[in-house]
Design a protein around this motif. Structure first.
Motif, PDB file in Angstrom:
ATOM      1  N   ALA A   1     -67.817  29.554  69.484  1.00  0.00           N
ATOM      2  CA  ALA A   1     -66.366  29.374  69.668  1.00  0.00           C
ATOM      3  C   ALA A   1     -65.842  28.335  68.680  1.00  0.00           C
ATOM      4  N   ASP A   2     -66.556  27.231  68.539  1.00  0.00           N
ATOM      5  CA  ASP A   2     -66.105  26.169  67.628  1.00  0.00           C
ATOM      6  C   ASP A   2     -66.087  26.651  66.181  1.00  0.00           C
ATOM      7  N   ALA A   3     -67.038  27.530  65.835  1.00  0.00           N
ATOM      8  CA  ALA A   3     -67.142  28.010  64.448  1.00  0.00           C
ATOM      9  C   ALA A   3     -65.886  28.773  64.017  1.00  0.00           C
ATOM     10  N   VAL A   4     -65.189  29.374  64.970  1.00  0.00           N
ATOM     11  CA  VAL A   4     -63.967  30.131  64.647  1.00  0.00           C
ATOM     12  C   VAL A   4     -62.942  29.211  63.969  1.00  0.00           C
ATOM     13  N   TYR A   5     -62.874  27.973  64.439  1.00  0.00           N
ATOM     14  CA  TYR A   5     -61.828  27.050  63.963  1.00  0.00           C
ATOM     15  C   TYR A   5     -62.375  26.008  62.977  1.00  0.00           C
ATOM     16  N   ALA A   6     -63.682  26.114  62.635  1.00  0.00           N
ATOM     17  CA  ALA A   6     -64.316  25.080  61.819  1.00  0.00           C
ATOM     18  C   ALA A   6     -63.609  24.924  60.478  1.00  0.00           C
ATOM     19  N   GLY A   7     -63.216  23.699  60.193  1.00  0.00           N
ATOM     20  CA  GLY A   7     -62.628  23.388  58.893  1.00  0.00           C
ATOM     21  C   GLY A   7     -61.200  23.847  58.703  1.00  0.00           C
ATOM     22  N   VAL A   8     -60.636  24.523  59.684  1.00  0.00           N
ATOM     23  CA  VAL A   8     -59.257  25.018  59.543  1.00  0.00           C
ATOM     24  C   VAL A   8     -58.296  23.857  59.825  1.00  0.00           C
ATOM     25  N   PRO A   9     -57.515  23.487  58.821  1.00  0.00           N
ATOM     26  CA  PRO A   9     -56.578  22.404  59.069  1.00  0.00           C
ATOM     27  C   PRO A   9     -55.435  22.884  59.978  1.00  0.00           C
ATOM     28  N   ASP A  10     -55.375  22.334  61.145  1.00  0.00           N
ATOM     29  CA  ASP A  10     -54.271  22.622  62.069  1.00  0.00           C
ATOM     30  C   ASP A  10     -54.077  24.090  62.421  1.00  0.00           C
ATOM     31  N   PRO A  11     -55.021  24.682  63.164  1.00  0.00           N
ATOM     32  CA  PRO A  11     -54.703  25.985  63.763  1.00  0.00           C
ATOM     33  C   PRO A  11     -53.510  25.816  64.704  1.00  0.00           C
TER      34      PRO A  11
ATOM     35  N   GLU B   1     -40.083  41.574  67.429  1.00  0.00           N
ATOM     36  CA  GLU B   1     -41.448  41.059  67.305  1.00  0.00           C
ATOM     37  C   GLU B   1     -41.447  39.800  66.464  1.00  0.00           C
ATOM     38  N   LEU B   2     -42.343  38.916  66.818  1.00  0.00           N
ATOM     39  CA  LEU B   2     -42.422  37.654  66.113  1.00  0.00           C
ATOM     40  C   LEU B   2     -43.912  37.374  65.884  1.00  0.00           C
ATOM     41  N   VAL B   3     -44.327  37.429  64.613  1.00  0.00           N
ATOM     42  CA  VAL B   3     -45.722  37.162  64.260  1.00  0.00           C
ATOM     43  C   VAL B   3     -45.806  35.702  63.841  1.00  0.00           C
ATOM     44  N   ILE B   4     -46.714  34.969  64.441  1.00  0.00           N
ATOM     45  CA  ILE B   4     -46.771  33.527  64.206  1.00  0.00           C
ATOM     46  C   ILE B   4     -48.217  33.116  63.935  1.00  0.00           C
ATOM     47  N   LYS B   5     -48.406  32.474  62.767  1.00  0.00           N
ATOM     48  CA  LYS B   5     -49.753  32.073  62.355  1.00  0.00           C
ATOM     49  C   LYS B   5     -49.691  30.632  61.864  1.00  0.00           C
ATOM     50  N   PRO B   6     -50.838  29.960  61.820  1.00  0.00           N
ATOM     51  CA  PRO B   6     -50.846  28.635  61.207  1.00  0.00           C
ATOM     52  C   PRO B   6     -50.659  28.760  59.691  1.00  0.00           C
ATOM     53  N   ARG B   7     -50.178  27.716  59.056  1.00  0.00           N
ATOM     54  CA  ARG B   7     -49.972  27.747  57.601  1.00  0.00           C
ATOM     55  C   ARG B   7     -51.276  28.097  56.880  1.00  0.00           C
ATOM     56  N   ALA B   8     -52.402  27.686  57.470  1.00  0.00           N
ATOM     57  CA  ALA B   8     -53.704  27.911  56.826  1.00  0.00           C
ATOM     58  C   ALA B   8     -54.196  29.356  56.940  1.00  0.00           C
ATOM     59  N   GLN B   9     -53.449  30.204  57.613  1.00  0.00           N
ATOM     60  CA  GLN B   9     -53.903  31.592  57.794  1.00  0.00           C
ATOM     61  C   GLN B   9     -52.887  32.556  57.183  1.00  0.00           C
ATOM     62  N   ALA B  10     -53.323  33.302  56.148  1.00  0.00           N
ATOM     63  CA  ALA B  10     -52.431  34.279  55.527  1.00  0.00           C
ATOM     64  C   ALA B  10     -52.629  35.672  56.106  1.00  0.00           C
ATOM     65  N   ALA B  11     -53.817  35.946  56.630  1.00  0.00           N
ATOM     66  CA  ALA B  11     -54.133  37.225  57.275  1.00  0.00           C
ATOM     67  C   ALA B  11     -55.335  36.961  58.179  1.00  0.00           C
ATOM     68  N   SER B  12     -55.723  37.964  58.966  1.00  0.00           N
ATOM     69  CA  SER B  12     -56.843  37.729  59.890  1.00  0.00           C
ATOM     70  C   SER B  12     -58.048  37.151  59.152  1.00  0.00           C
ATOM     71  N   HIS B  13     -58.375  37.732  58.004  1.00  0.00           N
ATOM     72  CA  HIS B  13     -59.524  37.280  57.212  1.00  0.00           C
ATOM     73  C   HIS B  13     -59.247  36.076  56.352  1.00  0.00           C
ATOM     74  N   LYS B  14     -58.021  35.927  55.977  1.00  0.00           N
ATOM     75  CA  LYS B  14     -57.684  35.012  54.880  1.00  0.00           C
ATOM     76  C   LYS B  14     -57.287  33.663  55.468  1.00  0.00           C
ATOM     77  N   VAL B  15     -58.310  32.841  55.711  1.00  0.00           N
ATOM     78  CA  VAL B  15     -58.090  31.555  56.361  1.00  0.00           C
ATOM     79  C   VAL B  15     -58.592  30.444  55.459  1.00  0.00           C
ATOM     80  N   HIS B  16     -57.740  29.466  55.247  1.00  0.00           N
ATOM     81  CA  HIS B  16     -58.138  28.316  54.424  1.00  0.00           C
ATOM     82  C   HIS B  16     -58.984  27.374  55.276  1.00  0.00           C
ATOM     83  N   ARG B  17     -60.157  27.032  54.788  1.00  0.00           N
ATOM     84  CA  ARG B  17     -61.049  26.095  55.513  1.00  0.00           C
ATOM     85  C   ARG B  17     -61.441  24.969  54.575  1.00  0.00           C
ATOM     86  N   ILE B  18     -61.458  23.775  55.089  1.00  0.00           N
ATOM     87  CA  ILE B  18     -61.904  22.612  54.316  1.00  0.00           C
ATOM     88  C   ILE B  18     -63.378  22.412  54.647  1.00  0.00           C
ATOM     89  N   THR B  19     -64.230  22.576  53.639  1.00  0.00           N
ATOM     90  CA  THR B  19     -65.678  22.476  53.915  1.00  0.00           C
ATOM     91  C   THR B  19     -66.278  21.221  53.290  1.00  0.00           C
TER      92      THR B  19
END
Ligand code: 8X3
Length: 248
Positions: A196-206, A230-248
């Motif tokens: 569960a934690d790995a889903v959000y690892a390194g993601v700045p501000d989900p 409809e209102l689609v709402i994502k964190p700034r770090a997520q551009a698509a389901s796959h496309k997530v910015h992570r700080i490693t």
């Protein structure tokens, strides 16, 4: 007679549901908090001066009991109860988990909507907000059971809007992407905290539950002629389901 609007929130025991109950109460609604875990929703109802109803949306008798408590008039229904169970390629997916996801995210939503439509109609200014997901917009590997169910949530929402046109009931979907809640990923991975934690690892501000609740409260406080489809709402770090910015 009171002009206070009444709202029902399903899945109100934690996460987006609990935050939505608080946000709608803060906007002046009397909130009926529905969920399976009675102790949690009682504490929430006490906090927001609402009403707790133990309810499993996959159980017809339980939903009928919710409708009894709601009574003749309700203004807002937030179909939030839902979730993901498992993540596996289709080749090794578990049919029972897929069935359970369809039951809660699609059939449960239909069942509660069906039960409360007369009261929404009677209120003269009703709103149904279905909590969808970016999983109802995009496919991703290992996600087919959940993405199929959440595409179902989206299509049921669209169909309900078509069927109710001309009636004083709005129909909306709020579809979040990555939201870091206490339970969503933990439930998905059967209690495996590391996964569960790995889903959000390194993601700045989900997103957090309050971000989604804020969006739902906004939808619910528009003038009654304004339907937010409809209102689609994502964190700034997520551009698509796959496309997530992570700080490693
Ligand atoms: C949650 C979004 O990406 O985990 O509804 O499917 S995702």
């Amino acid at each position: 007679m009171s002009t206070r609007r009444t709202a029902v929130v399903t899945g109100a025991s934690s996460g987006i549901g609990a935050a939505t109950a608080r946000a709608l109460a803060a906007e002046g609604h009397r909130v009926i908090c529905a969920a399976r875990r009675g102790d949690r929703i009682q504490a929430l109802a006490d906090e927001i001066d609402g009403v707790a109803v133990t309810c499993d949306v996959t159980d017809p008798e339980s939903v009928a009991a919710l409708a009894d408590v709601v009574g003749d008039v309700v203004h807002v229904l937030v179909n939030n109860a839902g979730g993901a169970f498992g993540a596996a390629p289709i080749e090794s997916a578990n049919a029972e988990q897929w069935q359970a996801m369809y039951d809660v995210n699609v059939v449960g939503l239909m069942r509660v909507t069906q039960a409360l439509l007369p009261a929404l109609r009677a209120g003269g200014d009703g709103l149904v907000v279905n909590v969808g997901s970016t999983a109802g917009r995009w496919a991703y590997e290992t996600g087919a059971g959940y993405t199929a169910a959440k595409h179902g949530t989206k299509v049921v929402t669209e169909t309900l809007r078509l069927e109710l046109v001309g009636e004083p009931i709005r129909v909306s979907e709020v579809a979040p992407g990555m939201v870091h809640t206490e339970e969503f990923s933990l439930v998905r991975f059967g209690g495996d905290q590391a996964k569960a934690d790995a889903v959000y690892a390194g993601v700045p501000d989900p997103l957090v539950a309050e971000d989604v609740a804020d969006a739902i409260a906004w939808v619910a406080t528009r003038p009654s002629h304004v339907n937010i489809d409809e209102l689609v709402i994502k964190p700034r770090a997520q551009a698509a389901s796959h496309k997530v910015h992570r700080i490693t």
